[in-house]
Design a protein around this motif. Structure first.
Motif, PDB file in Angstrom:
ATOM      1  N   PRO A 191       0.818  -1.227   0.000  1.00  0.00           N
ATOM      2  CA  PRO A 191       0.000   0.000   0.000  1.00  0.00           C
ATOM      3  C   PRO A 191       0.845   1.267   0.000  1.00  0.00           C
ATOM      4  O   PRO A 191       0.512   2.238  -0.680  1.00  0.00           O
ATOM      5  N   GLN A 192       1.940   1.254   0.782  1.00  0.00           N
ATOM      6  CA  GLN A 192       2.817   2.426   0.777  1.00  0.00           C
ATOM      7  C   GLN A 192       3.486   2.582  -0.582  1.00  0.00           C
ATOM      8  O   GLN A 192       3.630   3.684  -1.102  1.00  0.00           O
ATOM      9  N   ALA A 193       3.887   1.443  -1.131  1.00  0.00           N
ATOM     10  CA  ALA A 193       4.597   1.482  -2.413  1.00  0.00           C
ATOM     11  C   ALA A 193       3.726   2.065  -3.509  1.00  0.00           C
ATOM     12  O   ALA A 193       4.162   2.903  -4.294  1.00  0.00           O
ATOM     13  N   ILE A 194       2.496   1.618  -3.527  1.00  0.00           N
ATOM     14  CA  ILE A 194       1.640   2.041  -4.623  1.00  0.00           C
ATOM     15  C   ILE A 194       1.309   3.527  -4.509  1.00  0.00           C
ATOM     16  O   ILE A 194       1.018   4.186  -5.501  1.00  0.00           O
ATOM     17  N   ARG A 195       1.398   4.059  -3.303  1.00  0.00           N
ATOM     18  CA  ARG A 195       1.126   5.494  -3.155  1.00  0.00           C
ATOM     19  C   ARG A 195       2.216   6.314  -3.825  1.00  0.00           C
ATOM     20  O   ARG A 195       2.035   7.495  -4.119  1.00  0.00           O
ATOM     21  N   LYS A 196       3.369   5.704  -4.043  1.00  0.00           N
ATOM     22  CA  LYS A 196       4.437   6.409  -4.745  1.00  0.00           C
ATOM     23  C   LYS A 196       4.235   6.352  -6.254  1.00  0.00           C
ATOM     24  O   LYS A 196       4.967   6.967  -6.994  1.00  0.00           O
ATOM     25  N   PHE A 197       3.280   5.536  -6.654  1.00  0.00           N
ATOM     26  CA  PHE A 197       2.854   5.542  -8.053  1.00  0.00           C
ATOM     27  C   PHE A 197       1.823   6.649  -8.222  1.00  0.00           C
ATOM     28  O   PHE A 197       0.974   6.829  -7.366  1.00  0.00           O
ATOM     29  N   SER A 198       1.866   7.326  -9.314  1.00  0.00           N
ATOM     30  CA  SER A 198       0.733   8.178  -9.640  1.00  0.00           C
ATOM     31  C   SER A 198      -0.302   7.289 -10.310  1.00  0.00           C
ATOM     32  O   SER A 198      -0.030   6.138 -10.652  1.00  0.00           O
ATOM     33  N   GLY A 199      -1.501   7.818 -10.494  1.00  0.00           N
ATOM     34  CA  GLY A 199      -2.515   7.046 -11.197  1.00  0.00           C
ATOM     35  C   GLY A 199      -2.021   6.617 -12.567  1.00  0.00           C
ATOM     36  O   GLY A 199      -2.242   5.495 -13.004  1.00  0.00           O
ATOM     37  N   PHE A 200      -1.309   7.501 -13.233  1.00  0.00           N
ATOM     38  CA  PHE A 200      -0.807   7.179 -14.569  1.00  0.00           C
ATOM     39  C   PHE A 200       0.239   6.068 -14.522  1.00  0.00           C
ATOM     40  O   PHE A 200       0.353   5.273 -15.448  1.00  0.00           O
ATOM     41  N   PHE A 238       0.230   3.504 -12.790  1.00  0.00           N
ATOM     42  CA  PHE A 238      -0.500   2.239 -12.810  1.00  0.00           C
ATOM     43  C   PHE A 238      -1.189   2.029 -14.158  1.00  0.00           C
ATOM     44  O   PHE A 238      -1.041   0.987 -14.798  1.00  0.00           O
ATOM     45  N   LEU A 239      -1.914   3.038 -14.575  1.00  0.00           N
ATOM     46  CA  LEU A 239      -2.722   2.864 -15.786  1.00  0.00           C
ATOM     47  C   LEU A 239      -1.872   2.624 -17.023  1.00  0.00           C
ATOM     48  O   LEU A 239      -2.292   1.936 -17.943  1.00  0.00           O
ATOM     49  N   LYS A 240      -0.668   3.181 -17.029  1.00  0.00           N
ATOM     50  CA  LYS A 240       0.116   3.014 -18.249  1.00  0.00           C
ATOM     51  C   LYS A 240       0.606   1.576 -18.422  1.00  0.00           C
ATOM     52  O   LYS A 240       1.088   1.218 -19.484  1.00  0.00           O
ATOM     53  N   LEU A 241       0.471   0.744 -17.375  1.00  0.00           N
ATOM     54  CA  LEU A 241       0.834  -0.663 -17.509  1.00  0.00           C
ATOM     55  C   LEU A 241      -0.280  -1.500 -18.138  1.00  0.00           C
ATOM     56  O   LEU A 241      -0.080  -2.674 -18.434  1.00  0.00           O
ATOM     57  N   MET A 242      -1.453  -0.926 -18.322  1.00  0.00           N
ATOM     58  CA  MET A 242      -2.541  -1.678 -18.937  1.00  0.00           C
ATOM     59  C   MET A 242      -2.140  -2.073 -20.363  1.00  0.00           C
ATOM     60  O   MET A 242      -1.552  -1.289 -21.093  1.00  0.00           O
ATOM     61  N   ASN A 243      -2.523  -3.292 -20.719  1.00  0.00           N
ATOM     62  CA  ASN A 243      -2.043  -3.820 -22.001  1.00  0.00           C
ATOM     63  C   ASN A 243      -2.595  -3.099 -23.223  1.00  0.00           C
ATOM     64  O   ASN A 243      -2.058  -3.247 -24.317  1.00  0.00           O
ATOM     65  N   ASN A 244      -3.680  -2.362 -23.058  1.00  0.00           N
ATOM     66  CA  ASN A 244      -4.250  -1.691 -24.234  1.00  0.00           C
ATOM     67  C   ASN A 244      -3.717  -0.268 -24.403  1.00  0.00           C
ATOM     68  O   ASN A 244      -4.184   0.461 -25.274  1.00  0.00           O
ATOM     69  N   MET A 245      -2.726   0.130 -23.606  1.00  0.00           N
ATOM     70  CA  MET A 245      -2.279   1.517 -23.702  1.00  0.00           C
ATOM     71  C   MET A 245      -1.602   1.872 -25.036  1.00  0.00           C
ATOM     72  O   MET A 245      -1.772   2.995 -25.522  1.00  0.00           O
ATOM     73  N   PRO A 246      -0.825   0.969 -25.657  1.00  0.00           N
ATOM     74  CA  PRO A 246      -0.337   1.325 -27.000  1.00  0.00           C
ATOM     75  C   PRO A 246      -1.494   1.640 -27.954  1.00  0.00           C
ATOM     76  O   PRO A 246      -1.425   2.574 -28.759  1.00  0.00           O
TER      77      PRO A 246
END
Lengths: 413, 434
Positions: free
Chosen positions: B144-153, B155-163
């Motif tokens: 939970p602490q780690a993910i807070r260092k991620f911005s929303g982007f 996380f979202l940029k790892l989605m497979n449909n982003m290209p």
């Protein structure tokens, strides 16, 4: 779209397999749907207190096994049910059978395992557990895994379109069957509940603080679930020839992009409307033909608002005359199963057509529009339910629509 | 279904040689390899070398409709895909601000995965040592602490449909868009399914391609556990050795390519330059080898090429040039070589065989689209690069081994892929008389 009217060969659904938070099979899922109950429960996989507590749609009936990725465990069980339900034998193995699956993140939990051995000690010899985890990690592995279990040596393809993955997989399967690339295809999707994806949804503020309430004025987010959902699609003539039970016909499908924003939906739902219109053109149907909409209905402010804008525009005449099709969302029963969501909604629609009962949205108390939202328990249709429209939308502005039809008993075809 | 032919009116490439087909093709004609030492910290992982695309994030800025594209919100896969699509739009002089034209335009792209930044998440999540097993593992309570260092982007940029999502915006594609995952054949599948989408009337124009980034920690670890990486003991420029006995494994690499496919009538109406007809596509599937090994024989590749040639109304005697997977591992290369020998028959010794891995390393799902760009350039220029690092060929390989480039009147080219996943695919391009 230039094509008008049902395409040949006609394609039907002759088998189902589903593992979800509701239970290990289709029967347990349908029972929950009929009774209007939710399978959502407090998160068990990890301590959710740091996130402020939350619900999930975990398949708690299924013990987590060591030695196999959770998503493959779900797929393995769903495939066993599918095989039995489809009535397949040796003759269904081989090059005429294909597999097209969708997934959002595949075996994502294995990705953590990838770094367990390597991040600190990159040059140590890999263990057998490492080799297994790494082999299973890539998103396409689930398709290969399922094809191996089914003896399917025909077309294989993996769709990675987040929340529309498995509905697009079904549309691809339909296309492959129509062009004669296979005689039968298992299509669907799979997704395991993971802390990584949960954390990501948490950090973008997309999770519900309490219950998941699709199309409700009080909705404030979604709840993540897990599932493997599979459908056997085959040509009508083949299904009839072998006396298979035919759940429904797949009349057509369509998908289209917003090209609006990489994460947020077009608030007007332009892409979703185009996807639905493509599906209409593909099937030769129109808005007046639709009896039921199994909507994406994630319970987020943006998604449900976008969907209602689309439905309001698309079905404007029916809204004005008070004859809107019935609408509900399965997310409040199973949670949002991401890569499996499209297939799950398709199965709910197929079961609704097969059993003549409209599935309800659970926890819908103050609908955001004065339409025919199905809530409470399942609604008996007395044979009036003939055509279902199943819609999905995804981060990145991707949208899909499937049109499914009831097959008349004793008059198939 | 339309009776219009489907033609190629542009193609974009991002490779370790730079942006555009000319950079890649000229480098290949000169017999160069761009495989070199990887910068730290990537060099900590074997083999320590690879073919990296070194274009800066700012390279996107000059491409069509790319002013608002933000590389900071992209994974490596999305960034490379965006470069290739922008380059293709430029190469094809494609409209993007054409109003409702967007409704008839789609984008199919393939990538093996899109999770190159997962290592960042794991670093944040802290490793601790399991005392019982003396093994590091992720401390889930830190997540939970780690993910807070991620911005929303993040996380979202790892989605497979982003290209696809970025490309859909860049190319203004509001028609069918899709992402194909998990096999090096995915890029060829994306092109083949785009051909069907146009023929079925789903779109007038399709951008279709693939992207690969096998030189990041994540994929290098994946291959290392399966013993698939090339040896650290060989010189980087000699590491990629398709069809050569001396090959030691997969060489990390990067690249992407996108084709512009249009109905011929649409292309001619806008006065576009037509490079070739996409005349055929075939795919065939070997029994899935789920965890280790390769498919049992070359039949899937033979059948996929035969199906593509049949769709094109051609036969093996018409084939002038071929681009292949050429993974640089003997087990898969032997299968691919056997399939080529069977498919090309008596002409196998004379038809040039282009294999990217010797020049840029493994480009995963981009190998089909980049191979297509090579074939199209061969048809366009009449020049074909010689074979690099193929001095000691496998016994199954009966094709040319000369390192000298050749000049020829190439009319018909084939992309043929054999993959470890058992998915074989083939594309046929035919030069048109204008």
């Amino acid at each position: 779209m230039e094509q008008q009217g049902p395409a040949e060969p006609r394609v039907v659904v002759t088998g189902l397999g589903m593992v979800s938070a509701a239970g290990p099979d289709v029967g347990s899922a349908w029972q929950l749907i009929r009774e209007g109950r939710s399978a959502l429960a407090p998160v068990e996989l990890f301590d959710s207190a740091p996130y402020g507590g939350a619900l999930s749609g975990e398949a708690l009936h299924l013990e987590r096994e060591r030695g196999e990725d959770r998503s493959l465990q779900l797929l393995r069980l769903a495939s066993a049910e599918l095989l039995a339900d489809s009535g397949w034998g040796e003759e269904q193995r081989g090059a005429d059978t294909g597999v097209v699956l969708g997934t959002c993140q595949g075996a994502i939990e294995n990705a953590k395992g990838i770094h367990r051995s390597f991040s600190s000690r990159p040059h140590t010899a890999p263990t057998s557990e490492d080799r297994r985890a790494f082999a299973e990690y890539r998103p396409g592995f689930g398709t290969q895994f399922l094809a191996d279990r089914l003896g399917a040596e025909g077309p294989r393809s993996t769709v990675g379109m987040v929340c529309v993955s498995s509905s697009v997989a079904i549309i691809h399967a339909l296309d492959l069957l129509r062009r004669g690339a296979a005689r039968r295809i298992v299509a669907g999707g799979f997704e395991s509940f993971s802390q990584f994806v949960f954390s990501g949804f948490h950090c973008i503020g997309a999770l519900a603080t309490g219950r998941l309430r699709p199309f409700d004025e009080q909705r404030d987010g979604t709840v993540l679930g897990e599932a493997a959902v599979l459908l056997t699609l085959e040509r009508l003539e083949d299904a009839e020839a072998r006396g298979a039970h035919i759940y429904a016909e797949v009349l057509g499908g369509g998908y289209a992009a917003d090209a609006f924003h990489m994460t947020a939906p077009d608030p007007e739902g332009g892409g979703l409307e185009r996807a639905i219109r493509h599906a209409f053109a593909d099937s030769g149907l129109g808005t007046d033909d639709v009896d039921y909409v199994c909507a994406h209905g994630t319970g987020t402010v943006f998604n449900d608002g976008m969907e209602c804008a689309t439905f309001g525009r698309l079905f404007a005449e029916r809204a004005a005359s008070g004859t809107m099709p019935a609408i509900s969302s399965m997310k409040s029963v199973f949670g949002h199963t991401l890569g499996a969501a499209g297939a799950l909604d398709a199965v709910a629609s197929v079961l609704a057509l097969d059993r003549g009962m409209l599935p309800p949205s659970v926890a819908l108390e103050q609908p955001i529009a004065d339409w025919d939202f199905v809530c409470g328990t399942g609604r008996d249709c007395n044979g009036e339910l003939k055509i279902a429209l199943s819609t999905n939308s995804a981060f990145g502005g991707n949208n899909s629509a499937l049109l499914l039809a009831r097959i008349q008993r004793g008059a198939q075809g | 279904m339309t009776s219009d032919r489907v033609v190629v009116t542009g193609f974009g490439v991002a490779s370790p040689f730079g942006l555009g087909i000319d950079a890649l093709y000229d480098g290949m004609l000169a017999g160069q390899s761009m495989v070199g030492e990887l910068p730290s910290p990537r060099s900590a992982l074997a083999p320590g070398y690879g073919g990296l695309v070194t274009l800066k994030a700012s390279a996107i800025r000059g491409l069509p409709n790319s002013r608002d594209m933000r590389p900071g919100t992209m994974t490596r896969y999305t960034f490379l895909s965006t470069l290739a699509l922008g380059n293709a739009m430029e190469h094809g002089d494609c409209p993007w601000d054409d109003g409702d034209g967007a409704l008839r335009r789609g984008f199919y792209v393939a990538s093996y995965t899109n999770s190159d930044r997962f290592d960042k998440y794991v670093r944040f999540a802290h490793h601790v040592i399991d005392q019982d097993q003396d093994r590091p593992f992720i401390n889930d309570s830190e997540v939970p602490q780690a993910i807070r260092k991620f911005s929303g982007f993040e996380f979202l940029k790892l989605m497979n449909n982003m290209p696809t999502a970025h490309g859909g915006i860049q190319g203004r594609c509001q028609g069918p868009c899709n992402t194909f995952l998990g096999t090096p054949s995915g890029g060829a599948q994306a092109i083949g399914r785009s051909l069907a989408a146009i023929r079925d009337g789903l779109a007038d124009t399709m951008y279709a391609g693939g992207v690969g980034s096998s030189a990041h920690d994540h994929m290098m670890m994946v291959r290392a556990t399966r013993g698939l990486n090339s040896s650290a003991e060989v010189a980087p420029v000699q590491a990629g050795r398709p069809f050569d006995r001396g090959a030691t494994g997969i060489v990390p690499g990067e690249g992407s390519a996108v084709l512009v496919l249009e109905r011929e009538s649409t292309a001619r109406a806008r006065g576009a330059k037509i490079y070739a007809e996409l005349a055929g596509y075939g795919e065939w599937f070997a029994p899935p080898a789920t965890r280790e090994g390769v498919q049992p024989g070359p039949e899937a590749t033979i059948r996929s090429m035969a199906a593509a040639l049949k769709m094109a109304g051609a036969d093996s005697g018409d084939v002038d040039v071929v681009a292949v997977h050429g993974e640089s591992r003997n087990d898969l290369d032997a299968l691919e070589a056997s399939a080529l020998a069977e498919s090309l028959g008596s002409r196998v010794s004379e038809v040039p065989v282009m294999a990217l891995a010797a020049h840029v390393g493994s480009v995963e799902a981009a190998v089909g689209p980049m191979g297509a760009a090579l074939v199209l350039q061969a048809l366009e220029t009449g020049k074909v690069p010689g074979a690099l690092n193929r001095q000691d060929p496998l016994p199954e390989y009966q094709g040319p081994t000369s390192s000298e480039s050749v000049t020829m009147d190439a009319r018909l080219g084939v992309v043929s892929l054999t993959t470890r996943e058992g998915v074989s695919s083939a594309l046929v391009f035919r030069k048109l008389e204008n």
